[in-house]
Design a protein around this motif. Structure first.
Motif, short mmCIF file in Angstrom:
data_model
loop_
_atom_site.label_atom_id
_atom_site.label_comp_id
_atom_site.label_asym_id
_atom_site.label_seq_id
_atom_site.Cartn_x
_atom_site.Cartn_y
_atom_site.Cartn_z
N GLY A 195 0.42 -0.86 -0.22
CA GLY A 195 0.18 -0.45 0.46
C GLY A 195 1.03 1.37 0.16
N GLY A 196 2.03 1.34 -1.07
CA GLY A 196 3.50 2.56 -0.35
C GLY A 196 3.35 3.11 0.81
N ARG A 197 3.67 1.73 1.75
CA ARG A 197 4.32 2.37 2.94
C ARG A 197 5.34 1.97 3.52
NH1 ARG A 197 1.15 6.33 5.79
NH2 ARG A 197 -0.13 6.94 4.98
N CYS A 198 5.87 1.80 4.44
CA CYS A 198 7.05 1.29 4.94
C CYS A 198 6.60 -0.57 5.96
CB CYS A 198 8.18 2.03 5.02
SG CYS A 198 9.89 1.32 6.41
N ALA A 199 7.04 -1.05 5.37
CA ALA A 199 6.47 -2.07 6.34
C ALA A 199 6.64 -2.08 7.92
CB ALA A 199 6.82 -3.55 5.71
N THR A 201 7.78 1.42 9.19
CA THR A 201 7.21 2.23 10.13
C THR A 201 6.54 3.32 9.67
OG1 THR A 201 8.92 3.51 8.48
CG2 THR A 201 10.18 2.99 9.69
N GLY A 202 6.08 2.34 8.31
CA GLY A 202 4.52 3.14 7.96
C GLY A 202 4.07 4.38 7.86
N LEU A 203 5.79 4.49 7.52
CA LEU A 203 5.83 5.70 6.14
C LEU A 203 5.45 5.93 5.28
CD1 LEU A 203 9.55 7.39 7.86
CD2 LEU A 203 7.57 8.07 8.36
N GLY A 204 4.99 6.44 4.78
CA GLY A 204 4.30 6.46 3.15
C GLY A 204 4.19 7.85 2.24
N PHE A 205 5.39 8.50 2.38
CA PHE A 205 5.70 9.77 1.95
C PHE A 205 5.64 9.81 0.37
CE2 PHE A 205 8.17 10.68 5.68
CZ PHE A 205 7.20 11.51 6.35
N VAL A 206 4.56 10.71 -0.21
CA VAL A 206 4.47 10.75 -1.58
C VAL A 206 5.47 11.53 -2.40
CG1 VAL A 206 3.30 10.69 -3.87
CG2 VAL A 206 2.65 9.24 -1.79
N ASN A 207 6.19 11.97 -3.59
CA ASN A 207 7.02 12.98 -3.96
C ASN A 207 5.94 14.21 -4.84
OD1 ASN A 207 7.39 12.12 -6.12
ND2 ASN A 207 9.56 11.78 -5.95
N GLY A 208 7.06 14.98 -4.71
CA GLY A 208 5.96 16.44 -5.69
C GLY A 208 5.34 15.22 -7.40
N GLY A 209 6.09 14.56 -7.51
CA GLY A 209 6.12 14.17 -8.43
C GLY A 209 4.93 12.98 -9.05
N GLY A 210 4.04 12.94 -7.67
CA GLY A 210 3.31 11.54 -7.66
C GLY A 210 3.81 9.88 -7.18
N GLY A 226 18.34 -14.45 -5.01
CA GLY A 226 17.01 -14.20 -4.12
C GLY A 226 16.53 -13.42 -5.99
N PRO A 227 14.69 -14.68 -6.39
CA PRO A 227 13.46 -14.35 -7.11
C PRO A 227 13.35 -12.76 -7.17
CG PRO A 227 12.98 -15.00 -5.86
CD PRO A 227 14.35 -15.11 -4.46
N ASP A 228 12.99 -12.13 -8.16
CA ASP A 228 12.26 -11.13 -8.32
C ASP A 228 10.63 -11.27 -7.95
OD1 ASP A 228 13.79 -8.92 -9.05
OD2 ASP A 228 14.56 -10.12 -10.70
N ALA A 229 10.46 -11.82 -6.91
CA ALA A 229 9.13 -12.41 -6.53
C ALA A 229 8.60 -11.57 -4.97
CB ALA A 229 8.92 -13.67 -6.26
N VAL A 230 7.53 -11.52 -5.18
CA VAL A 230 6.97 -10.33 -4.07
C VAL A 230 7.32 -10.99 -2.53
CG1 VAL A 230 4.71 -11.42 -4.30
CG2 VAL A 230 5.06 -9.35 -2.93
N VAL A 231 7.13 -12.43 -2.22
CA VAL A 231 7.61 -13.02 -0.19
C VAL A 231 8.92 -12.89 -0.78
CG1 VAL A 231 5.89 -14.78 -1.47
CG2 VAL A 231 7.83 -15.22 -2.63
N ASN A 232 9.27 -12.66 -1.39
CA ASN A 232 11.29 -11.66 -1.42
C ASN A 232 11.66 -10.58 -1.43
OD1 ASN A 232 14.02 -12.34 -0.88
ND2 ASN A 232 14.51 -12.38 -3.12
N GLY A 233 10.19 -9.72 -0.92
CA GLY A 233 10.54 -8.37 -1.24
C GLY A 233 9.58 -7.75 0.57
N LEU A 234 10.23 -6.44 0.07
CA LEU A 234 9.98 -5.58 1.22
C LEU A 234 9.79 -4.20 0.58
CD1 LEU A 234 12.06 -7.10 4.82
CD2 LEU A 234 9.66 -7.44 4.33
N ALA A 235 8.65 -3.61 1.16
CA ALA A 235 8.97 -2.02 1.03
C ALA A 235 9.20 -1.37 2.41
CB ALA A 235 7.11 -1.56 0.88
N LEU A 236 10.19 -0.72 2.01
CA LEU A 236 11.25 -0.44 2.81
C LEU A 236 11.08 1.13 3.20
CD1 LEU A 236 13.78 -2.46 3.66
CD2 LEU A 236 11.25 -2.47 5.48
N SER A 237 11.62 2.25 3.83
CA SER A 237 11.60 3.53 3.50
C SER A 237 13.69 3.18 3.67
CB SER A 237 11.59 4.75 5.15
OG SER A 237 12.13 4.02 6.36
#
Length: 304
Positions: A195-199, A201-210, A226-237
């Motif tokens: 959802g566009g947020r750091c897993a 910290t919860g930070l979900g900033f959006v820059n001026g370009g959206g 490691g594979p390019d799979a969502v189960v091998n990924g994290l959204a992080l600031s």
């Protein structure tokens, strides 16, 4: 060597592993052998559960097959390391006009034939490329790296209104899925799952370009298998991503945030992370980090 489609469902009784291998019975062995050395698209039929039925969701190259040492009559199809890629956008079984993206499963407009029920299916070259293009199409507001240059050439990949013309001069899949394209697709898939947020910290900033400022981090890096799979990924600031990659932070299998004794500013970190020291998982169970990758990071990267 024809391209193909493998049906794989989250609640499958088979020992499939995203990014690593496909598990199947002997009855499909000859069909899988025909696809060794070429590419397949993974499809979720919805049988046995799953939140995204009737969609194509990933692509991988088949390296070879091997017998299942634990179960007679079953086999594994191994993916070429580094070839697996989750789509940024799941592609529905049918197009908007009601016809099927894979023309081989269409008996008549809007009606499938028996092939649609097969766990291993053939697919025409032109259909494979259309699904691949749709699954990896760019979203300029999400997929691109964090930068403020408005003249960035990557912005030109947003071509959702351009009709599909097929691969030019039999373009190789490996060329089409170069590292830059993979990074953009992986970023879109991971950021979307969180959802566009750091897993952490919860930070979900959006820059001026959206564009979301959060980054897509591999738990087990591509250069380490490691594979390019969502189960091998994290959204992080940015700061948390830097700390995770350097082993100052790690995660338990149940999402507890682990901190290294080498951190020299614990007070600042406490203000940054969630107070309960628990990561926030993606909404969909199938998008959550796989324990195999979290364990690898704890054992190989984490500075206890």
């Amino acid at each position: 060597m024809p391209k193909g489609v493998f049906i794989q469902n989250p609640a499958s009784i088979y020992d499939d592993e995203e990014g690593a291998h496909y598990h199947y019975p002997k009855s499909y062995h000859s069909r899988v052998l025909d696809r060794v050395g070429d590419w397949v698209i993974l499809y979720e039929s919805g049988k046995g559960g799953g939140s995204n039925p009737l969609t194509y969701y990933a692509v991988a190259e088949i390296a070879g097959t091997r017998p299942d040492p634990k179960t007679e009559g079953k086999f594994y199809a191994d993916y070429v390391p580094g070839s697996y890629l989750d789509f940024a956008h799941r592609v529905p079984l049918r197009r908007k006009d009601g016809c099927y993206h894979s023309s081989l499963v269409q008996k008549s407009p809007g009606r499938p034939n028996g092939i649609v029920r097969n766990a291993v299916q053939p697919i025409r070259e032109e259909d494979f490329w259309e699904i691949l293009r749709l699954g990896t199409r760019a979203d300029a507001a999400l997929m691109l790296p964090r930068q403020d240059k408005l003249d960035d050439p990557l912005l030109e990949v947003e071509d959702s209104q351009t009709p599909f013309e097929g691969p030019r001069k039999r373009e190789r899949v490996e060329t089409y899925l170069n590292r830059a394209a993979r990074d953009r697709t992986f970023r879109a898939r991971v950021i979307g799952a969180y959802g566009g947020r750091c897993a952490l910290t919860g930070l979900g900033f959006v820059n001026g370009g959206g564009r979301a400022e959060v980054q897509a981090a591999h738990i087990r890096p591509v250069e380490c298998g490691g594979p390019d799979a969502v189960v091998n990924g994290l959204a992080l600031s940015g700061t948390v991503h830097w700390m995770f990659d350097r082993g100052l932070l790690a995660l338990s299998d149940d999402g507890e945030i682990l901190t290294s004794r080498k951190i020299n500013d614990v007070d600042s970190l406490d203000r940054l992370l969630f107070a309960d020291r628990k990561m926030r998982f993606p909404e969909k169970l199938q998008d959550r980090p796989h324990a195999t990758f979290l364990r690898w990071h704890r054992e190989e990267v984490f500075e206890k």
